[in-house]
Design a protein around this motif. Structure first.
Motif, PDB file in Angstrom:
ATOM      1  N   ALA A  11      -9.455   8.636  -7.871  1.00 37.04           N
ATOM      2  CA  ALA A  11      -8.944   7.289  -8.103  1.00 37.04           C
ATOM      3  C   ALA A  11      -8.057   6.784  -6.973  1.00 37.04           C
ATOM      4  CB  ALA A  11      -8.177   7.254  -9.421  1.00 37.04           C
ATOM      5  N   PHE A  12      -7.401   7.666  -6.285  1.00 36.07           N
ATOM      6  CA  PHE A  12      -6.441   7.218  -5.287  1.00 36.07           C
ATOM      7  C   PHE A  12      -6.901   7.484  -3.859  1.00 36.07           C
ATOM      8  CE2 PHE A  12      -3.921   7.982  -9.149  1.00 36.07           C
ATOM      9  CZ  PHE A  12      -3.571   6.665  -9.378  1.00 36.07           C
ATOM     10  N   LYS A  13      -8.190   7.635  -3.675  1.00 33.58           N
ATOM     11  CA  LYS A  13      -8.732   7.715  -2.330  1.00 33.58           C
ATOM     12  C   LYS A  13      -8.549   6.366  -1.658  1.00 33.58           C
ATOM     13  CE  LYS A  13     -12.457  11.043  -2.907  1.00 33.58           C
ATOM     14  NZ  LYS A  13     -13.904  11.212  -2.884  1.00 33.58           N
ATOM     15  N   LYS A  14      -8.532   6.382  -0.363  1.00 36.08           N
ATOM     16  CA  LYS A  14      -8.382   5.141   0.380  1.00 36.08           C
ATOM     17  C   LYS A  14      -9.523   4.181   0.051  1.00 36.08           C
ATOM     18  CE  LYS A  14      -7.859   3.383   5.039  1.00 36.08           C
ATOM     19  NZ  LYS A  14      -7.898   3.688   6.447  1.00 36.08           N
ATOM     20  N   MET A  43     -11.250   3.863  -2.728  1.00 32.83           N
ATOM     21  CA  MET A  43     -11.113   3.286  -4.060  1.00 32.83           C
ATOM     22  C   MET A  43     -10.061   2.179  -4.065  1.00 32.83           C
ATOM     23  SD  MET A  43     -13.253   4.364  -6.202  1.00 32.83           S
ATOM     24  CE  MET A  43     -12.531   3.900  -7.755  1.00 32.83           C
ATOM     25  N   ILE A  44      -8.989   2.374  -3.343  1.00 37.43           N
ATOM     26  CA  ILE A  44      -7.956   1.348  -3.277  1.00 37.43           C
ATOM     27  C   ILE A  44      -8.509   0.117  -2.554  1.00 37.43           C
ATOM     28  CG2 ILE A  44      -5.681   0.797  -2.302  1.00 37.43           C
ATOM     29  CD1 ILE A  44      -4.947   3.757  -2.861  1.00 37.43           C
ATOM     30  N   GLU A  45      -9.257   0.332  -1.484  1.00 38.67           N
ATOM     31  CA  GLU A  45      -9.870  -0.793  -0.773  1.00 38.67           C
ATOM     32  C   GLU A  45     -10.872  -1.512  -1.669  1.00 38.67           C
ATOM     33  OE1 GLU A  45     -11.489   0.935   2.740  1.00 38.67           O
ATOM     34  OE2 GLU A  45      -9.549   1.024   3.745  1.00 38.67           O
ATOM     35  N   LEU A  46     -11.623  -0.757  -2.461  1.00 42.41           N
ATOM     36  CA  LEU A  46     -12.581  -1.365  -3.382  1.00 42.41           C
ATOM     37  C   LEU A  46     -11.856  -2.211  -4.431  1.00 42.41           C
ATOM     38  CD1 LEU A  46     -15.465  -1.690  -4.438  1.00 42.41           C
ATOM     39  CD2 LEU A  46     -15.116   0.388  -5.772  1.00 42.41           C
ATOM     40  N   THR A  47     -10.754  -1.715  -4.937  1.00 44.87           N
ATOM     41  CA  THR A  47      -9.972  -2.461  -5.921  1.00 44.87           C
ATOM     42  C   THR A  47      -9.453  -3.768  -5.317  1.00 44.87           C
ATOM     43  OG1 THR A  47      -9.294  -0.378  -6.942  1.00 44.87           O
ATOM     44  CG2 THR A  47      -7.997  -2.328  -7.474  1.00 44.87           C
ATOM     45  N   ILE A  48      -8.952  -3.688  -4.112  1.00 51.55           N
ATOM     46  CA  ILE A  48      -8.472  -4.897  -3.439  1.00 51.55           C
ATOM     47  C   ILE A  48      -9.621  -5.870  -3.226  1.00 51.55           C
ATOM     48  CG2 ILE A  48      -7.517  -5.767  -1.257  1.00 51.55           C
ATOM     49  CD1 ILE A  48      -5.859  -3.149  -1.172  1.00 51.55           C
ATOM     50  N   ALA A  49     -10.783  -5.355  -2.841  1.00 57.50           N
ATOM     51  CA  ALA A  49     -11.946  -6.219  -2.622  1.00 57.50           C
ATOM     52  C   ALA A  49     -12.374  -6.916  -3.913  1.00 57.50           C
ATOM     53  CB  ALA A  49     -13.099  -5.408  -2.056  1.00 57.50           C
ATOM     54  N   VAL A  50     -12.313  -6.209  -5.032  1.00 60.96           N
ATOM     55  CA  VAL A  50     -12.695  -6.819  -6.312  1.00 60.96           C
ATOM     56  C   VAL A  50     -11.713  -7.929  -6.682  1.00 60.96           C
ATOM     57  CG1 VAL A  50     -12.867  -6.378  -8.795  1.00 60.96           C
ATOM     58  CG2 VAL A  50     -13.955  -4.833  -7.183  1.00 60.96           C
TER      59      VAL A  50
END
Length: 133
Positions: free
Chosen positions: A32-35, A37-44
């Motif tokens: 969950a806290f891979k770089k 995944m965080i980028e994907l969350t920001i993109a969403v």
């Protein structure tokens, strides 16, 4: 079949140890806290905000112009329906509006990603590929 699998799992695992729980939680945290995944969350989140902007442009700028051009009765063209039978009504105006929202979003994304961002990416990648002397 599913019951047999559940019975097998229940026979094999009567309880879960604390170590197994910790291992699962650590594995989840790494995922969950891979770089990425965080980028994907920001993109969403940014994509959702971008979609709201495009929908606003479509509904409040483009649609009134289209409504003025297409509607002679003073009613919104989005209210256009086709009643095939008394129990079957097709809301063609709403569908056309949704399709137009999609087209506007697709065109803007194409312009932003292909025409603007791609040249910047290629310029950056060619600078990184050149060996420094």
């Amino acid at each position: 079949m599913a019951r047999q699998v559940l019975r097998f799992i229940q026979k094999e695992k009567e309880f879960i140890s604390k170590e197994e729980v910790r291992e699962e939680l650590n594995e989840f945290a790494q995922f969950a806290f891979k770089k990425n995944m965080i980028e994907l969350t920001i993109a969403v989140v940014l994509g959702t905000a971008f979609n709201k902007v495009i929908k606003g442009v479509s509904e409040h700028i483009l649609m009134p112009i289209i409504n003025m051009a297409l509607s002679n009765t003073g009613e919104s063209w989005r209210d256009f329906t086709w009643e095939a039978t008394p129990n079957m009504v097709f809301e063609l105006g709403k569908f056309c509006g949704i399709f137009l929202d999609f087209l506007v979003t697709a065109i803007v994304l194409y312009i932003v990603l292909v025409k603007i961002a791609r040249p910047m990416w290629t310029a950056v990648s060619t600078k990184e590929d050149k060996p420094s002397t």
